[in-house]
Design an enzyme around this catalytic site. Structure first.
Site, PDB file in Angstrom:
ATOM      1  N   LEU A 167      36.367  36.663  53.359  1.00 10.26           N
ATOM      2  CA  LEU A 167      35.637  37.826  52.827  1.00 10.26           C
ATOM      3  C   LEU A 167      34.345  37.379  52.148  1.00 10.26           C
ATOM      4  CD1 LEU A 167      38.661  39.817  51.388  1.00 10.26           C
ATOM      5  CD2 LEU A 167      37.206  40.511  53.305  1.00 10.26           C
ATOM      6  N   THR A 225      39.519  28.369  36.852  1.00  6.79           N
ATOM      7  CA  THR A 225      39.100  27.063  37.341  1.00  6.79           C
ATOM      8  C   THR A 225      39.127  26.094  36.153  1.00  6.79           C
ATOM      9  OG1 THR A 225      37.705  28.164  38.954  1.00  6.79           O
ATOM     10  CG2 THR A 225      37.223  25.856  38.514  1.00  6.79           C
ATOM     11  N   ARG A 284      34.185  39.149  35.067  1.00  9.38           N
ATOM     12  CA  ARG A 284      34.329  37.736  35.414  1.00  9.38           C
ATOM     13  C   ARG A 284      33.430  37.374  36.611  1.00  9.38           C
ATOM     14  NH1 ARG A 284      40.823  37.317  35.394  1.00  9.38           N
ATOM     15  NH2 ARG A 284      40.589  39.466  36.087  1.00  9.38           N
ATOM     16  N   CYS A 329      38.214  36.158  41.770  1.00  6.93           N
ATOM     17  CA  CYS A 329      38.925  35.481  42.859  1.00  6.93           C
ATOM     18  C   CYS A 329      38.062  34.653  43.803  1.00  6.93           C
ATOM     19  CB  CYS A 329      39.673  36.515  43.702  1.00  6.93           C
ATOM     20  SG  CYS A 329      41.161  37.082  42.903  1.00  6.93           S
ATOM     21  N   PHE A 330      36.977  35.237  44.290  1.00  8.01           N
ATOM     22  CA  PHE A 330      36.297  34.595  45.424  1.00  8.01           C
ATOM     23  C   PHE A 330      35.887  33.146  45.129  1.00  8.01           C
ATOM     24  CE2 PHE A 330      34.741  38.660  47.771  1.00  8.01           C
ATOM     25  CZ  PHE A 330      36.046  38.905  48.131  1.00  8.01           C
ATOM     26  N   GLY A 355      52.614  38.160  32.235  1.00 11.08           N
ATOM     27  CA  GLY A 355      51.153  38.301  32.383  1.00 11.08           C
ATOM     28  C   GLY A 355      50.805  39.761  32.597  1.00 11.08           C
ATOM     29  N   ALA A 374      41.948  44.840  45.426  1.00 10.15           N
ATOM     30  CA  ALA A 374      40.587  44.649  44.925  1.00 10.15           C
ATOM     31  C   ALA A 374      40.432  45.524  43.693  1.00 10.15           C
ATOM     32  CB  ALA A 374      39.574  45.028  45.997  1.00 10.15           C
ATOM     33  N   GLU A 375      39.768  45.010  42.674  1.00  8.46           N
ATOM     34  CA  GLU A 375      39.579  45.794  41.462  1.00  8.46           C
ATOM     35  C   GLU A 375      38.709  47.006  41.764  1.00  8.46           C
ATOM     36  OE1 GLU A 375      38.456  43.275  38.170  1.00  8.46           O
ATOM     37  OE2 GLU A 375      39.936  41.822  38.850  1.00  8.46           O
TER      38      GLU A 375
HETATM   39  C1  UDX Z   1      38.864  40.359  46.000  1.00  6.61           C
HETATM   40  C2  UDX Z   1      39.573  40.646  47.333  1.00  6.61           C
HETATM   41  O1  UDX Z   1      38.914  41.718  48.007  1.00  6.61           O
HETATM   42  C3  UDX Z   1      41.032  40.986  47.076  1.00  6.61           C
HETATM   43  O2  UDX Z   1      41.718  41.181  48.292  1.00  6.61           O
HETATM   44  C4  UDX Z   1      41.665  39.836  46.300  1.00  6.61           C
HETATM   45  O3  UDX Z   1      43.007  40.103  46.009  1.00  6.61           O
HETATM   46  C5  UDX Z   1      40.903  39.587  45.019  1.00  6.61           C
HETATM   47  O4  UDX Z   1      39.523  39.335  45.316  1.00  6.61           O
HETATM   48  P1  UDX Z   1      37.815  41.826  44.052  1.00  6.61           P
HETATM   49  O5  UDX Z   1      37.208  40.536  43.601  1.00  6.61           O
HETATM   50  O6  UDX Z   1      38.534  42.661  43.063  1.00  6.61           O
HETATM   51  O7  UDX Z   1      38.842  41.552  45.240  1.00  6.61           O
HETATM   52  O8  UDX Z   1      36.665  42.754  44.661  1.00  6.61           O
HETATM   53  P2  UDX Z   1      35.894  42.842  46.062  1.00  6.61           P
HETATM   54  O9  UDX Z   1      35.802  44.264  46.410  1.00  6.61           O
HETATM   55  O10 UDX Z   1      36.456  41.941  47.071  1.00  6.61           O
HETATM   56  O11 UDX Z   1      34.425  42.386  45.655  1.00  6.61           O
HETATM   57  C6  UDX Z   1      34.110  41.047  45.283  1.00  6.61           C
HETATM   58  C7  UDX Z   1      32.621  40.895  45.074  1.00  6.61           C
HETATM   59  O12 UDX Z   1      31.910  40.971  46.307  1.00  6.61           O
HETATM   60  C8  UDX Z   1      32.005  41.989  44.189  1.00  6.61           C
HETATM   61  O13 UDX Z   1      31.058  41.407  43.316  1.00  6.61           O
HETATM   62  C9  UDX Z   1      31.341  42.905  45.186  1.00  6.61           C
HETATM   63  O14 UDX Z   1      30.278  43.625  44.627  1.00  6.61           O
HETATM   64  C10 UDX Z   1      30.855  41.897  46.222  1.00  6.61           C
HETATM   65  N1  UDX Z   1      30.638  42.486  47.554  1.00  6.61           N
HETATM   66  C11 UDX Z   1      31.660  43.061  48.242  1.00  6.61           C
HETATM   67  C12 UDX Z   1      29.371  42.421  48.129  1.00  6.61           C
HETATM   68  O15 UDX Z   1      28.430  41.895  47.523  1.00  6.61           O
HETATM   69  N2  UDX Z   1      29.184  42.941  49.382  1.00  6.61           N
HETATM   70  C13 UDX Z   1      30.194  43.510  50.095  1.00  6.61           C
HETATM   71  O16 UDX Z   1      29.937  43.940  51.237  1.00  6.61           O
HETATM   72  C14 UDX Z   1      31.466  43.581  49.501  1.00  6.61           C
HETATM   73  P1  ADP Z   2      44.633  38.310  36.300  1.00  7.20           P
HETATM   74  O1  ADP Z   2      43.324  38.874  36.777  1.00  7.20           O
HETATM   75  O2  ADP Z   2      45.118  37.175  37.159  1.00  7.20           O
HETATM   76  O3  ADP Z   2      45.672  39.359  36.087  1.00  7.20           O
HETATM   77  P2  ADP Z   2      44.234  38.171  33.412  1.00  7.20           P
HETATM   78  O4  ADP Z   2      43.511  37.134  32.606  1.00  7.20           O
HETATM   79  O5  ADP Z   2      43.721  39.570  33.442  1.00  7.20           O
HETATM   80  O6  ADP Z   2      44.343  37.579  34.885  1.00  7.20           O
HETATM   81  O7  ADP Z   2      45.740  38.255  32.938  1.00  7.20           O
HETATM   82  C1  ADP Z   2      46.587  37.167  32.715  1.00  7.20           C
HETATM   83  C2  ADP Z   2      47.477  37.454  31.504  1.00  7.20           C
HETATM   84  O8  ADP Z   2      48.460  36.410  31.407  1.00  7.20           O
HETATM   85  C3  ADP Z   2      46.747  37.468  30.152  1.00  7.20           C
HETATM   86  O9  ADP Z   2      46.957  38.709  29.520  1.00  7.20           O
HETATM   87  C4  ADP Z   2      47.404  36.301  29.357  1.00  7.20           C
HETATM   88  O10 ADP Z   2      47.547  36.582  27.981  1.00  7.20           O
HETATM   89  C5  ADP Z   2      48.751  36.196  30.040  1.00  7.20           C
HETATM   90  N1  ADP Z   2      49.383  34.872  29.864  1.00  7.20           N
HETATM   91  C6  ADP Z   2      48.852  33.657  30.063  1.00  7.20           C
HETATM   92  N2  ADP Z   2      49.745  32.691  29.812  1.00  7.20           N
HETATM   93  C7  ADP Z   2      50.890  33.304  29.445  1.00  7.20           C
HETATM   94  C8  ADP Z   2      52.205  32.840  29.075  1.00  7.20           C
HETATM   95  N3  ADP Z   2      52.501  31.541  29.037  1.00  7.20           N
HETATM   96  N4  ADP Z   2      53.147  33.767  28.772  1.00  7.20           N
HETATM   97  C9  ADP Z   2      52.841  35.081  28.825  1.00  7.20           C
HETATM   98  N5  ADP Z   2      51.641  35.583  29.182  1.00  7.20           N
HETATM   99  C10 ADP Z   2      50.674  34.709  29.480  1.00  7.20           C
END
Ligand code: UDX
Ligand code: ADP
Length: 452
Positions: A222, A89, A341, A271-272, A7, A159-160
């Site tokens: 969070l 999901t 996403r 994630c959330f 992946g 976090a991204e």
């Molecule tokens: C989250 C978790 O932080 C991370 O630990 C986990 O591994 C993956 O999910 P991520 O979704 O990448 O990370 O970003 P994050 O910074 O948590 O923000 C999530 C969302 O909440 C964003 O849309 C952000 O704009 C929003 N947010 C965050 C708020 O609206 N208010 C805040 O105070 C903080």
């Molecule tokens: P995440 O945010 O969890 O990293 P992504 O959708 O960005 O999720 O990445 C998941 C990756 O896993 C995709 O690039 C997808 O092509 C890859 N993937 C899904 N199923 C398989 C599989 N069976 N073998 C190899 N790669 C896979």
């Protein structure tokens, strides 16, 4: 050691780049079924935008960091295999809209069982419902032919937008595994990988289920903070309190703390919502409907917030946006990422398109193809134009909506923007990024979340 990661997405790519960067003794191969994605990882135009990622990939690619579609070969060679495939999901059948779709994880487990020539350590890196490790283990064990597999859970907390910092200096690394001598030995092997740069006291080890559940719980807590402050933002708007001031005031209580209290147009990201749905589904499965309802309310509040924002735009603009040009500034779910996403922008744009608005969308990093895909429209759709910058998007617009907190939106020349908009010019700050009093001085009808 040889490390393989199945992946090459937002989690697998950056995490493996950091491991390769910090552990020059290990060879790290990231594999994916998606040839285009692998080609992009091998090019100058990486498929994931993440500050700092380019440099690290460039410095290590071809040395001890490889991207490939040879999944079988990488599995055969590896000592440790990370599973980092997507776990969206479920959209069909039992648990649709809530449970995690584990088909990609299951496919990987079957693939490992099929091609591995000896036992391996298999590490769950994707976000998964509690007890997924058990399914992976069952698949591997029932097809083991004498090989011994160890399953570990090593949830991702990055976090991204700040992934590289989060990977370089994590608050903690969590590793769960079987509490048997073989399980503990496997945990130790993975601890040793991280210990190359993470202080040992920050590497926590637990049993498998605790590790899996901790990931869901961290994200639920969070998200709950954001839904809590967003709920208060509605009350602030109704009463004239300012949610930023309330957030600051409560955040100085050391028991509450200042982080994750920024009211917004709603949280997004991969994630959330997914993790809370997972938690809710688990609670229902284990006969705990009250606990399920409690956590589900965090998502309900988030949905409410996104639609509340759209309703507010509509109400302020004399209850009609039909045929009006509305500039959408920002489409990613947060700044410094090209990921959309579950971005709140998708929902707000959807609401406005239903009202027949004309949208002029600008995001510094999201491609037009992605925006069209997210909105379920084709590029010829006359209601949506993708713009090259914020000035083009706001030209002749009736309103501007800031939906992502990109730094560049703070630095725009709002006087110039105001002068090229239709009057009265509305500005809705969905991220509380700007100083509203300054905007009002310019002449904007300005409002921000929970700030009136
Ligand atoms: C989250 C978790 O932080 C991370 O630990 C986990 O591994 C993956 O999910 P991520 O979704 O990448 O990370 O970003 P994050 O910074 O948590 O923000 C999530 C969302 O909440 C964003 O849309 C952000 O704009 C929003 N947010 C965050 C708020 O609206 N208010 C805040 O105070 C903080
Ligand atoms: P995440 O945010 O969890 O990293 P992504 O959708 O960005 O999720 O990445 C998941 C990756 O896993 C995709 O690039 C997808 O092509 C890859 N993937 C899904 N199923 C398989 C599989 N069976 N073998 C190899 N790669 C896979």
């Amino acid at each position: 050691m040889k490390i393989c990661c199945i992946g090459a997405g937002y989690v697998g790519g950056p995490t493996m780049a950091m491991i390769a960067h910090k552990c020059k003794d290990h060879a790290v191969t990231v594999v994916d079924i998606n040839q285009a994605r692998i080609d992009a990882w091998n090019s100058d135009d990486l498929p994931v935008f993440e500050p700092g990622l380019d440099d690290i990939v460039r410095a290590n690619r071809g040395e001890n960091l490889f991207f490939s579609t040879d999944i079988d070969g990488a599995i055969k060679e590896a000592d440790i295999i990370f599973l980092s495939v997507n776990t969206p999901t479920k959209t069909y059948g039992v648990g649709a809209g809530r449970a995690a779709d584990l088909r990609y994880v299951e496919k990987c487990a079957r693939k490992i069982a099929e091609v591995a020539e000896e036992g391996k350590i298999v590490v769950e890196k994707s976000t998964l419902p509690v007890r997924t490790a058990e399914s992976v283990k069952r698949i591997l064990e029932s097809n083991c032919n004498g090989r011994k597999f160890q399953i570990l859970s090593n949830p991702e907390f990055l976090a991204e937008g700040t992934a590289m910092q989060d990977l370089e200096a994590p608050d903690r690394v969590l590793i769960g595994g079987d509490q048997t001598p073989e399980g503990l030995a496997a945990i130790q092997k993975l601890v040793d990988v991280y210990a190359a740069w993470v202080p040992r006291e920050r590497i926590l080890t637990t049993n498998l289920w605790s590790s899996e559940l901790s990931k869901l719980t961290a994200n639920a807590f969070l998200a709950q903070r954001i839904s809590s402050i967003n709920a208060i933002s509605a009350l602030c708007e109704a009463t004239g309190a300012d949610v930023d001031e309330v957030a600051h005031a409560i955040g100085t209580d050391s028991r509450i703390g200042p982080k994750f209290l920024k009211a917004s147009v709603g949280f997004g990201g991969s994630c959330f919502q997914k993790d809370i749905y997972n938690l809710v589904y688990l609670c229902e499965h284990f006969g705990l409907p009250d606990v399920a309802a409690y956590w589900n309310a965090v998502i309900e509040m988030n949905d409410y917030q996104k639609h509340r924002f759209s309703r507010r735009v509509l109400a302020s603009m004399f209850n009609t946006v039909s045929d009006k040009k509305i500039a959408i500034l920002g489409f990613a779910f947060k700044k410094d990422t090209n990921d959309t996403r579950e971005s709140a922008a998708i929902y707000v744009c959807g609401d406005l398109l239903e009202e027949q608005a004309n949208l002029a969308i600008y995001d510094p990093k999201v491609s037009s193809e992605q925006i069209h895909k997210d909105l379920g429209i084709d590029s010829a759709n006359p209601y949506v134009t993708i713009c090259k910058d914020a000035y083009e998007a706001t030209k002749d617009a009736h309103a501007a909506l800031i939906l992502t907190e990109w730094d560049e939106f703070k630095a725009l020349d709002y006087q110039k923007i105001y002068e090229q908009m239709q009057l009265p010019a509305f500005l809705f700050d969905g991220r509380n990024l700007l100083d509203l009093s300054q905007l009002r001085e310019i002449g904007f009808e300005a409002s921000g979340i929970g700030r009136g």
